[in-house]
Enzyme design. Structure first.
Site, PDB file in Angstrom:
ATOM      1  N   CYS A  82      11.752 -13.379  -3.201  1.00 30.03           N
ATOM      2  CA  CYS A  82      10.902 -13.913  -4.275  1.00 30.03           C
ATOM      3  C   CYS A  82      11.727 -14.536  -5.406  1.00 30.03           C
ATOM      4  O   CYS A  82      11.191 -15.304  -6.197  1.00 30.03           O
ATOM      5  CB  CYS A  82       9.945 -12.841  -4.806  1.00 30.03           C
ATOM      6  N   SER A 123       5.398  -0.341 -17.191  1.00 32.56           N
ATOM      7  CA  SER A 123       6.454  -0.668 -16.233  1.00 32.56           C
ATOM      8  C   SER A 123       7.755  -1.115 -16.886  1.00 32.56           C
ATOM      9  O   SER A 123       8.810  -1.022 -16.275  1.00 32.56           O
ATOM     10  CB  SER A 123       5.955  -1.707 -15.236  1.00 32.56           C
ATOM     11  N   CYS A 175       0.842  -1.195   0.000  1.00 36.72           N
ATOM     12  CA  CYS A 175       0.000   0.000   0.000  1.00 36.72           C
ATOM     13  C   CYS A 175       0.875   1.242   0.000  1.00 36.72           C
ATOM     14  O   CYS A 175       2.090   1.162  -0.070  1.00 36.72           O
ATOM     15  CB  CYS A 175      -0.869   0.025   1.255  1.00 36.72           C
ATOM     16  N   CYS A 197      13.168  -4.231  -0.165  1.00 37.61           N
ATOM     17  CA  CYS A 197      12.514  -5.037  -1.196  1.00 37.61           C
ATOM     18  C   CYS A 197      12.988  -4.624  -2.583  1.00 37.61           C
ATOM     19  O   CYS A 197      12.799  -3.483  -3.001  1.00 37.61           O
ATOM     20  CB  CYS A 197      11.002  -4.837  -1.094  1.00 37.61           C
ATOM     21  N   GLY A 256      -1.833   1.508  -4.638  1.00 37.18           N
ATOM     22  CA  GLY A 256      -3.063   0.848  -4.205  1.00 37.18           C
ATOM     23  C   GLY A 256      -4.279   1.505  -4.802  1.00 37.18           C
ATOM     24  O   GLY A 256      -4.463   2.718  -4.658  1.00 37.18           O
ATOM     25  N   CYS A 262      16.135  -7.478   0.145  1.00 38.32           N
ATOM     26  CA  CYS A 262      15.279  -8.656   0.235  1.00 38.32           C
ATOM     27  C   CYS A 262      15.100  -9.170  -1.183  1.00 38.32           C
ATOM     28  O   CYS A 262      14.529  -8.487  -2.041  1.00 38.32           O
ATOM     29  CB  CYS A 262      13.910  -8.332   0.837  1.00 38.32           C
ATOM     30  N   ASP A 302       9.982  -6.600 -20.320  1.00 40.57           N
ATOM     31  CA  ASP A 302       9.021  -6.409 -19.237  1.00 40.57           C
ATOM     32  C   ASP A 302       9.766  -6.458 -17.909  1.00 40.57           C
ATOM     33  O   ASP A 302      10.881  -6.984 -17.837  1.00 40.57           O
ATOM     34  CB  ASP A 302       7.927  -7.483 -19.285  1.00 40.57           C
ATOM     35  N   ASP A 303       9.144  -5.913 -16.866  1.00 39.67           N
ATOM     36  CA  ASP A 303       9.843  -5.888 -15.583  1.00 39.67           C
ATOM     37  C   ASP A 303       9.876  -7.247 -14.912  1.00 39.67           C
ATOM     38  O   ASP A 303      10.826  -7.588 -14.231  1.00 39.67           O
ATOM     39  CB  ASP A 303       9.178  -4.860 -14.650  1.00 39.67           C
ATOM     40  N   ASN A 323       1.634   0.010   5.543  1.00 43.18           N
ATOM     41  CA  ASN A 323       2.069  -0.632   4.307  1.00 43.18           C
ATOM     42  C   ASN A 323       2.962  -1.801   4.684  1.00 43.18           C
ATOM     43  O   ASN A 323       3.981  -1.616   5.328  1.00 43.18           O
ATOM     44  CB  ASN A 323       2.845   0.376   3.447  1.00 43.18           C
ATOM     45  N   GLY A 324       2.563  -2.998   4.255  1.00 40.03           N
ATOM     46  CA  GLY A 324       3.380  -4.178   4.535  1.00 40.03           C
ATOM     47  C   GLY A 324       2.532  -5.336   4.998  1.00 40.03           C
ATOM     48  O   GLY A 324       1.306  -5.303   4.878  1.00 40.03           O
ATOM     49  N   CYS A 381       5.874 -13.831  -1.859  1.00 43.10           N
ATOM     50  CA  CYS A 381       6.253 -12.664  -1.061  1.00 43.10           C
ATOM     51  C   CYS A 381       5.353 -12.639   0.173  1.00 43.10           C
ATOM     52  O   CYS A 381       4.138 -12.644   0.046  1.00 43.10           O
ATOM     53  CB  CYS A 381       6.071 -11.381  -1.852  1.00 43.10           C
ATOM     54  N   TYR A 413       9.570  -2.851 -10.053  1.00 39.72           N
ATOM     55  CA  TYR A 413       8.203  -2.719 -10.549  1.00 39.72           C
ATOM     56  C   TYR A 413       7.321  -1.747  -9.776  1.00 39.72           C
ATOM     57  O   TYR A 413       6.587  -0.966 -10.360  1.00 39.72           O
ATOM     58  CB  TYR A 413       7.516  -4.097 -10.553  1.00 39.72           C
TER      59      TYR A 413
HETATM   60  P1  AMP Z   1       1.888 -12.250 -15.223  1.00 41.95           P
HETATM   61  O1  AMP Z   1       0.961 -12.059 -16.364  1.00 41.95           O
HETATM   62  O2  AMP Z   1       1.237 -12.972 -14.076  1.00 41.95           O
HETATM   63  O3  AMP Z   1       3.209 -12.855 -15.618  1.00 41.95           O
HETATM   64  O4  AMP Z   1       2.168 -10.806 -14.615  1.00 41.95           O
HETATM   65  C1  AMP Z   1       3.320 -10.098 -14.881  1.00 41.95           C
HETATM   66  C2  AMP Z   1       2.963  -8.662 -15.171  1.00 41.95           C
HETATM   67  O5  AMP Z   1       2.223  -8.090 -14.083  1.00 41.95           O
HETATM   68  C3  AMP Z   1       4.206  -7.851 -15.346  1.00 41.95           C
HETATM   69  O6  AMP Z   1       4.060  -7.169 -16.561  1.00 41.95           O
HETATM   70  C4  AMP Z   1       4.266  -6.879 -14.180  1.00 41.95           C
HETATM   71  O7  AMP Z   1       4.414  -5.566 -14.666  1.00 41.95           O
HETATM   72  C5  AMP Z   1       2.931  -7.025 -13.479  1.00 41.95           C
HETATM   73  N1  AMP Z   1       3.123  -7.395 -12.047  1.00 41.95           N
HETATM   74  C6  AMP Z   1       4.102  -8.099 -11.495  1.00 41.95           C
HETATM   75  N2  AMP Z   1       3.894  -8.262 -10.174  1.00 41.95           N
HETATM   76  C7  AMP Z   1       2.752  -7.631  -9.882  1.00 41.95           C
HETATM   77  C8  AMP Z   1       1.992  -7.437  -8.684  1.00 41.95           C
HETATM   78  N3  AMP Z   1       2.379  -7.931  -7.519  1.00 41.95           N
HETATM   79  N4  AMP Z   1       0.834  -6.733  -8.779  1.00 41.95           N
HETATM   80  C9  AMP Z   1       0.426  -6.255  -9.969  1.00 41.95           C
HETATM   81  N5  AMP Z   1       1.092  -6.397 -11.112  1.00 41.95           N
HETATM   82  C10 AMP Z   1       2.231  -7.089 -11.093  1.00 41.95           C
END
Ligand code: AMP
Length: 468
Positions: A444, A291, A8, A244, A34, A441, A353-354, A108-109, A390, A250
């Site tokens: 994950c 992202s 959050c 973290c 959030g 950390c 992608d991130d 937050n946490g 996580c 991200y």
């Molecule tokens: P996925 O489709 O499940 O592989 O989700 C990965 C995508 O969701 C990536 O493009 C990230 O930018 C985004 N993402 C990764 N972790 C989270 C998270 N905890 N909450 C929301 N979006 C996330």
């Protein structure tokens, strides 16, 4: 039962004037942390005034709700939760009225010993309205406040009981405090604004308030914040940091500086290192907006291959990540993104992608790119494979949800339908963040949790740091 898992955003502001507009503005700036609910509490005329509701800040805290409250000290919260825990009862700030007055908390946490502690408090006669770990925090603090009637002593005692991650903005009557867990897992910083001070999850908010960033709240630190000065206290003597890494990869805004590292800068460096670790012979580098953008820019600069925007993102589309059903998630991805045909047709590309969690997003996007005529699609990812849940506030909970669990990189590449797949290495990520490995950390991606995780069967027990 388990507490809702969430990451959050929190804020606390004290000034010589009404802080409601500044709290509202700050919550808009940290809205990305959030979108489920938002709330604020201010103290004036000897009592607490609280508004909170589900939805985005502009709806949850619309003018009709906040225009008639004011106060020169207050806290605020935006909440991110999983799909299953949307009750407005879980919206924050959480407030408690006790013999010492009023208490409001924005958290937050995630408290990892939540179940144990809750049992203990239930057995001692404490009642709970919600299944949220933040309510537990408020109950633990009120117990010690009732006992000592001294906020600093009470918060120090609270910190001996809580395990896990917590960045807190706390209002005890008209006194404002910021608290950061002993590992500094979630971010929290302090800044100066006109005739006042702000404590907030991300520094970008201090810029938006025309303020001046002062410093991060140190891990384990308690800060009492006044309008013209602040007083730091050491709340815990624990020595290990564990920031973290996902905040930089991200979660946080690129224009924030977290624990002395600008998020944009780290992401760009991740891209540069990815280009070095996993090069590709392609015509262009393309981000997954938003992202993956900074990562892709870094990749493009380091590889000398042109950067192109090949996806149009509908910024009004719903979030796909928390949808409960796989089919719904896939549908939502195509609602959210559309390839720009002239950019991708006939091209060989790297898309950046991130992170990959389930792999849903990339699988769908790659099939859309191929349909739009892409010749080769090579995927590069700004975090190492996510393999462990996580427990500190990012919504990545069960191992079976992670596509990288039980699959080799080649298998994941096949599952998502890419021509090649490359993740940044753990060493590369540490180099990009530019902090000692022991200060981060990385649970994950390496399964080593900085704190005890009750109930977690440690598949990675043997690799746990010896001091825990
Ligand atoms: P996925 O489709 O499940 O592989 O989700 C990965 C995508 O969701 C990536 O493009 C990230 O930018 C985004 N993402 C990764 N972790 C989270 C998270 N905890 N909450 C929301 N979006 C996330």
């Amino acid at each position: 039962m388990s507490g809702p898992k969430h990451s959050c955003g929190v804020v606390g502001i004290i000034a010589t004037y009404n802080v409601v507009p500044a709290l509202h503005k700050t919550l808009m700036i940290i809205q990305h942390r959030g979108q489920e609910s938002a709330g604020l509490s201010v103290f004036s005329d000897g009592r607490l005034h609280t508004v909170r509701d589900n939805g985005l800040v502009q709806f949850a805290l619309g003018p009709e709700k906040v225009n008639d409250i004011e106060g020169s000290v207050g806290i605020g919260h935006v909440r991110y939760s999983t799909a299953g825990s949307k009750s407005v009862l879980n919206a924050q700030p959480l407030t408690v009225t006790t013999s010492f007055g009023t208490l409001a908390i924005a958290h937050n946490g995630d408290i990892t010993n939540f179940l144990e502690l809750r049992e203990k408090y239930l057995a001692a006669g404490t009642s709970f309205l919600t299944d949220s770990d933040s309510e537990l925090v408020s109950k633990v603090l009120s117990k010690y406040m009732t006992q000592y009637n001294d906020p600093i002593r009470a918060m120090k005692s609270m910190m001996t009981e809580l395990e896990g991650s917590y960045a807190l903005a706390i209002l005890i009557n008209d006194r404002l405090f910021g608290v950061r867990d002993p590992y500094g897992i979630r971010p929290l910083c302090i800044g100066e604004i006109e005739d006042g001070h702000v404590i907030v999850s991300e520094s970008a908010a201090i810029d938006a308030l025309n303020g001046t960033f002062i410093r991060d709240v140190a891990p384990g630190e308690i800060i009492e914040v006044m309008h013209d000065h602040f007083i730091p206290y050491q709340g815990s003597s624990q020595k290990h940091k564990a920031h973290c890494m996902f905040e930089w990869v991200y979660f946080a805004r690129p224009d924030s500086v977290i624990d002395e590292r600008e998020v944009y800068d780290v992401r760009k460096r991740i891209g540069e290192i990815l280009a070095r670790e996993c090069p590709a012979d392609v015509d262009m580098i393309m981000p997954i907006p938003d992202s993956g953008r900074a990562h892709a820019i870094g990749f493009s600069i380091a590889s000398g291959v042109p950067y192109e925007e090949g996806f149009m993102k509908n910024r009004f589309a719903e979030r796909t990540f928390i949808l409960p059903d796989q089919k719904e998630r896939e549908l939502a991805v195509s609602m959210k993104m559309n390839p720009i045909k002239s950019t991708v047709e006939g091209k060989r590309m790297v898309i950046v992608d991130d992170s990959i969690v389930r792999g849903t997003t990339l699988k769908k996007l790659i099939s859309m790119l191929r349909k739009a005529g892409a010749r080769e699609v090579h995927v590069r990812v700004g975090s190492p494979p996510v393999i462990a849940p996580c427990y500190y506030g990012v919504d990545m909970k069960s191992r079976d949800q992670f596509v990288a669990n039980g699959h080799t990189v080649e298998e994941v590449c096949d599952i998502i339908g890419a021509d090649s797949l490359g993740y940044i290495s753990i060493e590369g990520l540490i180099e990009a963040i530019d902090k000692p490995e022991g200060d981060l950390c990385l649970a994950c991606v390496n399964g080593r949790y900085p704190t005890r995780i009750p109930g977690e069967v440690h598949r990675f027990q043997s690799t746990l740091r010896s001091e825990f």
